[in-house]
Scaffold this motif. Structure first.
Motif, mmCIF file in Angstrom:
data_model
loop_
_atom_site.group_PDB
_atom_site.id
_atom_site.type_symbol
_atom_site.label_atom_id
_atom_site.label_comp_id
_atom_site.label_asym_id
_atom_site.label_seq_id
_atom_site.Cartn_x
_atom_site.Cartn_y
_atom_site.Cartn_z
ATOM 1 N N THR A 52 0.823 -1.201 0.000
ATOM 2 C CA THR A 52 0.000 0.000 0.000
ATOM 3 C C THR A 52 0.860 1.254 0.000
ATOM 4 O O THR A 52 0.532 2.231 -0.679
ATOM 5 C CB THR A 52 -0.926 0.001 1.233
ATOM 6 O OG1 THR A 52 -1.656 -1.235 1.252
ATOM 7 C CG2 THR A 52 -1.907 1.147 1.188
ATOM 8 N N GLN A 53 1.977 1.232 0.722
ATOM 9 C CA GLN A 53 2.844 2.413 0.773
ATOM 10 C C GLN A 53 3.416 2.723 -0.599
ATOM 11 O O GLN A 53 3.540 3.884 -0.981
ATOM 12 C CB GLN A 53 3.974 2.201 1.774
ATOM 13 C CG GLN A 53 3.498 2.143 3.198
ATOM 14 C CD GLN A 53 4.623 1.831 4.160
ATOM 15 O OE1 GLN A 53 5.678 1.373 3.759
ATOM 16 N NE2 GLN A 53 4.384 2.083 5.448
ATOM 17 N N LEU A 56 0.699 4.356 -2.560
ATOM 18 C CA LEU A 56 0.416 5.720 -2.109
ATOM 19 C C LEU A 56 1.361 6.714 -2.772
ATOM 20 O O LEU A 56 0.965 7.829 -3.106
ATOM 21 C CB LEU A 56 0.530 5.828 -0.590
ATOM 22 C CG LEU A 56 -0.679 5.360 0.199
ATOM 23 C CD1 LEU A 56 -0.363 5.329 1.688
ATOM 24 C CD2 LEU A 56 -1.872 6.238 -0.059
ATOM 25 N N ALA A 62 -1.392 2.891 -9.174
ATOM 26 C CA ALA A 62 -2.419 2.196 -8.408
ATOM 27 C C ALA A 62 -3.744 2.240 -9.152
ATOM 28 O O ALA A 62 -4.470 1.250 -9.211
ATOM 29 C CB ALA A 62 -2.565 2.827 -7.024
ATOM 30 N N GLU A 78 -2.191 -7.492 -5.298
ATOM 31 C CA GLU A 78 -1.976 -6.093 -5.684
ATOM 32 C C GLU A 78 -3.295 -5.366 -5.883
ATOM 33 O O GLU A 78 -3.369 -4.156 -5.713
ATOM 34 C CB GLU A 78 -1.135 -6.010 -6.959
ATOM 35 C CG GLU A 78 0.325 -6.157 -6.696
ATOM 36 C CD GLU A 78 1.169 -5.753 -7.891
ATOM 37 O OE1 GLU A 78 0.629 -5.539 -8.985
ATOM 38 O OE2 GLU A 78 2.383 -5.646 -7.707
ATOM 39 N N THR A 80 -6.014 -5.549 -4.064
ATOM 40 C CA THR A 80 -6.507 -5.012 -2.798
ATOM 41 C C THR A 80 -5.606 -3.901 -2.266
ATOM 42 O O THR A 80 -6.105 -2.900 -1.762
ATOM 43 C CB THR A 80 -6.619 -6.131 -1.744
ATOM 44 O OG1 THR A 80 -5.355 -6.776 -1.611
ATOM 45 C CG2 THR A 80 -7.671 -7.140 -2.145
ATOM 46 N N THR A 81 -4.292 -4.073 -2.401
ATOM 47 C CA THR A 81 -3.400 -3.034 -1.887
ATOM 48 C C THR A 81 -3.504 -1.755 -2.706
ATOM 49 O O THR A 81 -3.440 -0.662 -2.151
ATOM 50 C CB THR A 81 -1.937 -3.522 -1.853
ATOM 51 O OG1 THR A 81 -1.550 -3.956 -3.146
ATOM 52 C CG2 THR A 81 -1.757 -4.643 -0.850
ATOM 53 N N GLU A 84 -6.742 -0.074 -1.642
ATOM 54 C CA GLU A 84 -6.577 0.557 -0.329
ATOM 55 C C GLU A 84 -5.810 1.873 -0.450
ATOM 56 O O GLU A 84 -6.149 2.865 0.201
ATOM 57 C CB GLU A 84 -5.828 -0.375 0.619
ATOM 58 C CG GLU A 84 -6.627 -1.544 1.115
ATOM 59 C CD GLU A 84 -5.799 -2.477 1.972
ATOM 60 O OE1 GLU A 84 -4.728 -2.068 2.461
ATOM 61 O OE2 GLU A 84 -6.221 -3.621 2.159
ATOM 62 N N ALA A 85 -4.777 1.872 -1.273
ATOM 63 C CA ALA A 85 -3.979 3.095 -1.451
ATOM 64 C C ALA A 85 -4.827 4.200 -2.072
ATOM 65 O O ALA A 85 -4.720 5.365 -1.669
ATOM 66 C CB ALA A 85 -2.767 2.806 -2.322
ATOM 67 N N LYS A 88 -7.123 5.561 0.605
ATOM 68 C CA LYS A 88 -6.382 6.421 1.541
ATOM 69 C C LYS A 88 -6.019 7.752 0.907
ATOM 70 O O LYS A 88 -6.117 8.805 1.547
ATOM 71 C CB LYS A 88 -5.113 5.714 2.024
ATOM 72 C CG LYS A 88 -5.373 4.607 3.001
ATOM 73 C CD LYS A 88 -4.077 3.976 3.474
ATOM 74 C CE LYS A 88 -4.351 2.847 4.446
ATOM 75 N NZ LYS A 88 -3.106 2.246 4.939
#
Length: 101
Positions: A52-53, A56, A62, A78, A80-81, A84-85, A88
């Protein structure tokens, strides 16, 4: 009688400490050498899922991954991450607009 017990305890402690120092190299492996520690880290393979980082920092990538997930061309963790990014990043942008920062 008290001196006998004290002597036994002291002897047991000395034997224990000596045994610990002798067995320490066997129990705890040696540290890496300086040459190994300064070696270049191995680059992650393409099969490793990015976190996720990472997404971001690379929000455009993303969004591309999430689009690929919806199309079915990208699968795995990937999806889901990346999602999520994006969530956020969008929340952070809304917070900035709301607070006026």
């Amino acid at each position: 009688m008290l001196q006998g017990k004290t002597l036994i305890v002291l002897v047991a402690l000395v034997i224990g400490f000596a045994g610990g120092f002798v067995l320490r190299p066997i129990i705890i492996p040696a540290q890496q050498s300086v040459a190994d520690a300064n070696a270049a880290p191995i680059a992650p393979t393409s099969t490793d899922a990015r976190g996720t980082q990472y997404f971001l920092v690379h929000i455009d990538e993303a969004r591309q991954v999430v689009t690929g997930c919806r199309n079915g061309s990208v699968r795995g963790s990937e999806c889901t991450t990346a999602e999520e990014a994006i969530i956020k990043a969008d929340a952070q942008e809304r917070r900035k607009r709301f607070l006026g920062n």
